[in-house]
Design a protein around this motif. Structure first.
Motif, PDB file in Angstrom:
ATOM      1  N   VAL A  73       0.825  -1.219   0.000  1.00 48.83           N
ATOM      2  CA  VAL A  73       0.000   0.000   0.000  1.00 48.83           C
ATOM      3  C   VAL A  73       0.853   1.260   0.000  1.00 48.83           C
ATOM      4  CG1 VAL A  73      -2.013  -1.077   1.041  1.00 48.83           C
ATOM      5  CG2 VAL A  73      -0.227  -0.145   2.510  1.00 48.83           C
ATOM      6  N   ARG A  74       2.120   1.102   0.243  1.00 52.17           N
ATOM      7  CA  ARG A  74       2.982   2.277   0.235  1.00 52.17           C
ATOM      8  C   ARG A  74       4.421   1.814   0.051  1.00 52.17           C
ATOM      9  NH1 ARG A  74       1.349   7.665   2.430  1.00 52.17           N
ATOM     10  NH2 ARG A  74      -0.523   6.533   1.868  1.00 52.17           N
ATOM     11  N   SER A  75       5.178   2.568  -0.727  1.00 53.92           N
ATOM     12  CA  SER A  75       6.602   2.276  -0.877  1.00 53.92           C
ATOM     13  C   SER A  75       7.373   3.569  -0.701  1.00 53.92           C
ATOM     14  CB  SER A  75       6.904   1.707  -2.266  1.00 53.92           C
ATOM     15  OG  SER A  75       6.291   0.451  -2.420  1.00 53.92           O
ATOM     16  N   GLY A  76       8.562   3.467  -0.201  1.00 53.10           N
ATOM     17  CA  GLY A  76       9.374   4.664  -0.016  1.00 53.10           C
ATOM     18  C   GLY A  76      10.793   4.287   0.332  1.00 53.10           C
ATOM     19  N   GLY A  77      11.534   5.252   0.802  1.00 51.68           N
ATOM     20  CA  GLY A  77      12.920   5.008   1.213  1.00 51.68           C
ATOM     21  C   GLY A  77      12.955   4.581   2.659  1.00 51.68           C
ATOM     22  N   LYS A  78      14.157   4.562   3.229  1.00 54.78           N
ATOM     23  CA  LYS A  78      14.284   4.055   4.598  1.00 54.78           C
ATOM     24  C   LYS A  78      13.533   4.904   5.622  1.00 54.78           C
ATOM     25  CE  LYS A  78      18.823   6.192   5.335  1.00 54.78           C
ATOM     26  NZ  LYS A  78      19.782   6.347   4.233  1.00 54.78           N
ATOM     27  N   GLU A  79      13.269   6.189   5.262  1.00 57.20           N
ATOM     28  CA  GLU A  79      12.570   7.075   6.199  1.00 57.20           C
ATOM     29  C   GLU A  79      11.120   6.628   6.440  1.00 57.20           C
ATOM     30  OE1 GLU A  79      13.878   7.978   3.272  1.00 57.20           O
ATOM     31  OE2 GLU A  79      12.044   8.161   2.110  1.00 57.20           O
TER      32      GLU A  79
END
Lengths: 254, 455
Positions: A225-231
């Motif tokens: 449902v969501r992808s992003g960087g390590k943050e």
């Protein structure tokens, strides 16, 4: 390295994975986070080929080849390694014997010479020092009477020995105290290389302090449902999973 | 027995008549002391009366002796060929460090045996010498047929009537030497029978390991009808190892009866890896307080083999302990039986008896009949039993496969793992290592056989 396209999968008769797309390139570390029951462990079992887990649609390509028809041992020989959330205790089967059989099966598949008992022990000893594993654990039955931390060290030791192309860590941090976590993560980090990919499945952000991912994905209700960087991991740690689950539910009903 | 009656009048089944005739025919050749001839006579009379057991008897409900009755087994003639030293080294590498007695079709082969020459009083003698009125006669006369009565046991009656040889073992008081005692029973020929008889007397405070290993070197139908009587005197500690690995056409009936005196400890390790039909009768009488019995067994078989284990532990007095762990592994159409009886007599307070019988079935057609039977007539006791029947653990199988181990190899590893416990319980590392090898290769054969039959 790994291409997952519109994957739907069942655990037994229950649909769990409901449409996952994920692409992992060589050298990348991806983390999958999510609440309990979101499908994290099902995904790792599907990738490793555990009987009882069935791909109902979509596909998984590993190094360009379709995984679905491959037996679990073939996947292992091709370079997929699943570090188990609950490593199995196997009374009566010697750990060292098992590790040697496993390593030699994989070396044979790669066209490398098999190791005799002496060479194997020398190699195992070296790798064991990386995870601070007491040497007597080699001569015991597989995982029998091992503490939680010792079991996880044994998993990472296997990974260090087998040098897989894709390491899948299924909640390797669960049940570990901070010292054990540091040791286990240290072992995993030794394997970081431009040719090797990792998929780290975890409930908590904690592990990702030690094994820093390139990408973080949030799994809820069988979908990313969501992808992003390590943050993104830090954000989840602060806010919990509630808001994301809520979002997933709304989107699911659209 | 009336010799005048013609066989035609005899209503007995052919199998029974065969042995009665052979007994009568051999009468003029037998030369033994009078007490022995009387004993043999009583034994054959018992056999004539009861005949072979039928499945109507509770004790034989799951096991038919018909395959044994159908063959007119004969005692082999004199040309019994002993194994060569090379064969011996291959059969039992452990034998080189042991006192050993090698029996061929039940007869001692002195050239292949290494027996103590009165070394501090340890005695391993040929029973035949004693039965012929030799030096051990008094000892044998005092103990033979005491522990293993034949009144209601057709096979023990046959053994008593026909026994030719076996071992007379006396472990002197306080004996502590680690060197094991190894009795090898090799069967040869076709349609041959042997009745090995072993008498073991462990004197007070002695400690010893005695292995009885039944082997066939080639194919051919044989019937080993073994009886072993054991007396463990005060404070004696005995590890008795029975290994049964005869060929797939052979029959093996074994009766081991032990009486344990105060504070004695008997551990019985029964490892059954061969034979078409194997029946093990094991009885331990805990006759004085502080006695401890530990029965450990592994039985393993595929194709149409039949393995039957009957144990009886009799807690006759207070403060005794018994442990039973029997593990079965069956593939193909094999059938296994485990009937474990524990009797706690009315006065036997503070008895402590545990029994466990886990079984592994590797094929749908394999079958196990397990029947624990606790007969407790005292109230202050600790007794429990459990049996399980299962298949290989799926999680464990996947774990091994996920590390690159082929499914067939993984199954073999897990099966070996299940079996390992029993071999690991043998005393002395060299012995348990050897037993482990025997078991491992039997598991490998079983796994391979099953692969073959599936395709």
């Amino acid at each position: 390295m790994l291409e997952i396209k519109q994957l739907h999968a069942n655990a037994g008769d229950t649909p769990i994975i409901r449409g996952i797309d994920l692409s992992i390139k060589a050298g990348e570390i991806h983390a999958i986070m999510g609440p309990n029951g979101s499908g994290k462990s099902t995904l790792s079992n599907v990738l490793a080929g555990k009987p009882g887990y069935e791909v109902t649609s979509g596909e998984i390509l590993f190094k360009g080849r379709d995984l679905s028809e491959m037996e679990p041992e073939v996947r292992a020989r091709e370079g997929i390694f699943l570090a188990f959330q609950y490593p199995v205790e196997i009374p009566g089967v010697n750990n060292s014997y098992f590790l040697k059989a496993s390593l030699n099966a994989i070396r044979e598949h790669r066209g490398e010479p098999t190791l005799d008992a002496m060479d194997f022990l020398a190699l195992a000893k070296e790798k064991m020092s990386h995870v601070e594993m007491p040497s007597d654990l080699m001569n015991r039955s597989i995982n029998e009477g091992f503490s939680g931390g010792e079991k996880k060290r044994n998993e990472v030791l296997q990974m260090l020995l087998l040098e897989p192309a894709l390491c899948i860590l299924d909640e390797t941090d669960s049940g570990l105290d901070i010292d054990a976590l540091r040791v286990v993560a240290g072992g995993v980090n030794l394997l970081r290389s431009p040719e090797r990919s990792m998929l780290i499945i975890t409930h908590y952000q904690r592990l990702l302090d030690y094994i820093v991912p390139d990408y973080v994905h949030v799994l809820a209700d069988g979908r990313i449902v969501r992808s992003g960087g390590k943050e993104l991991a830090l954000e989840l740690d602060q806010k919990g999973y509630g808001w994301i689950e809520e979002q997933a539910r709304t989107e699911g009903h659209e | 027995m009336s010799r005048s009656s013609s066989t035609g009048d005899d209503e007995r089944p052919l199998g029974t008549r065969h042995y009665l005739e052979r007994f009568a025919r051999a009468a003029q050749h037998r030369a033994g002391p009078g007490w022995l001839e009387t004993l043999r006579g009583e034994a054959i009379a018992s056999f004539a009366e009861i005949g072979f057991p039928t499945r109507r008897l509770e004790e034989w409900r799951y096991t038919s002796t018909a395959p044994i009755e159908r063959v007119a087994f004969e005692l082999p003639e004199s040309d019994r060929s002993a194994p060569t030293p090379e064969e011996l080294a291959e059969i039992a590498p452990c034998a080189s460090q042991a006192w050993r007695a090698v029996f061929v079709d039940g007869r001692l082969c002195a050239e292949r045996s290494v027996l103590p020459a009165d070394s501090g009083g340890l005695r391993i003698d040929s029973l035949a010498d004693a039965l012929a009125g030799g030096e051990g006669e008094a000892l044998v006369a005092a103990h033979l047929a005491r522990q293993a009565p034949f009144k209601n046991d057709a096979f023990t009656a046959l053994n008593t009537a026909f026994m030719e040889d076996g071992a007379l073992v006396e472990i002197p008081p306080g004996w502590q030497e680690e060197r094991p005692l190894y009795l090898l029973f090799v069967s040869t020929g076709n349609e041959t029978i042997s009745h090995p008889r072993t008498l073991v007397i462990a004197r007070p405070g002695s400690r010893a390991t005695l292995i009885q290993d039944h082997v066939s070197l080639d194919s051919g139908t044989r019937f080993s009808n073994a009886v072993c009587e054991v007396l463990a005197e005060e404070n004696a500690a005995l590890d008795l190892v029975l290994i049964q690995r005869e060929n797939a056409q052979s029959y093996h009936v074994s009766n081991l009866q032990a009486v344990q005196e105060r504070d004695s400890r008997v551990a019985l390790h029964t490892i059954t890896l061969g034979g078409a039909l194997v029946r093990n009768e094991l009885g331990l009488m805990l006759a004085a307080p502080g006695a401890e019995a530990d029965l450990r067994g592994l039985f393993l078989g595929g194709s149409r083999r039949h393995i039957d284990n009957h144990t009886l532990v009799d807690h006759a007095v207070p403060h005794c302990t018994s442990r039973q762990l029997y593990k079965g592994i069956l593939g193909g159409h094999a059938r296994g039986v485990f009937r474990g009886r524990v009797i706690v007599r009315p006065d036997a307070q503070k008895s402590d008896a545990l029994q466990s019988n886990p079984n592994l079935l590797l094929a749908n057609q394999a079958e196990i009949n397990t029947k624990p039977q606790l007969e407790i007539r005292a109230d202050d006791v600790k007794c429990s039993h459990g049996s399980t029947i299962g298949q290989l653990d799926r999680e464990a199988l996947f774990y091994l496969r996920s590390r690159g181990v082929e499914e067939r190899a993984a199954r073999m590893l897990l099966t070996r793992g299940f079996a390992a416990e029993i071999a690991a319980g043998l005393p002395l590392e060299s012995l348990s290592g050897w037993a482990r090898q025997l078991v491992d290769s039997a598991v490998e054969t079983l796994t391979a056989d099953m692969e073959g039959s599936e395709t």
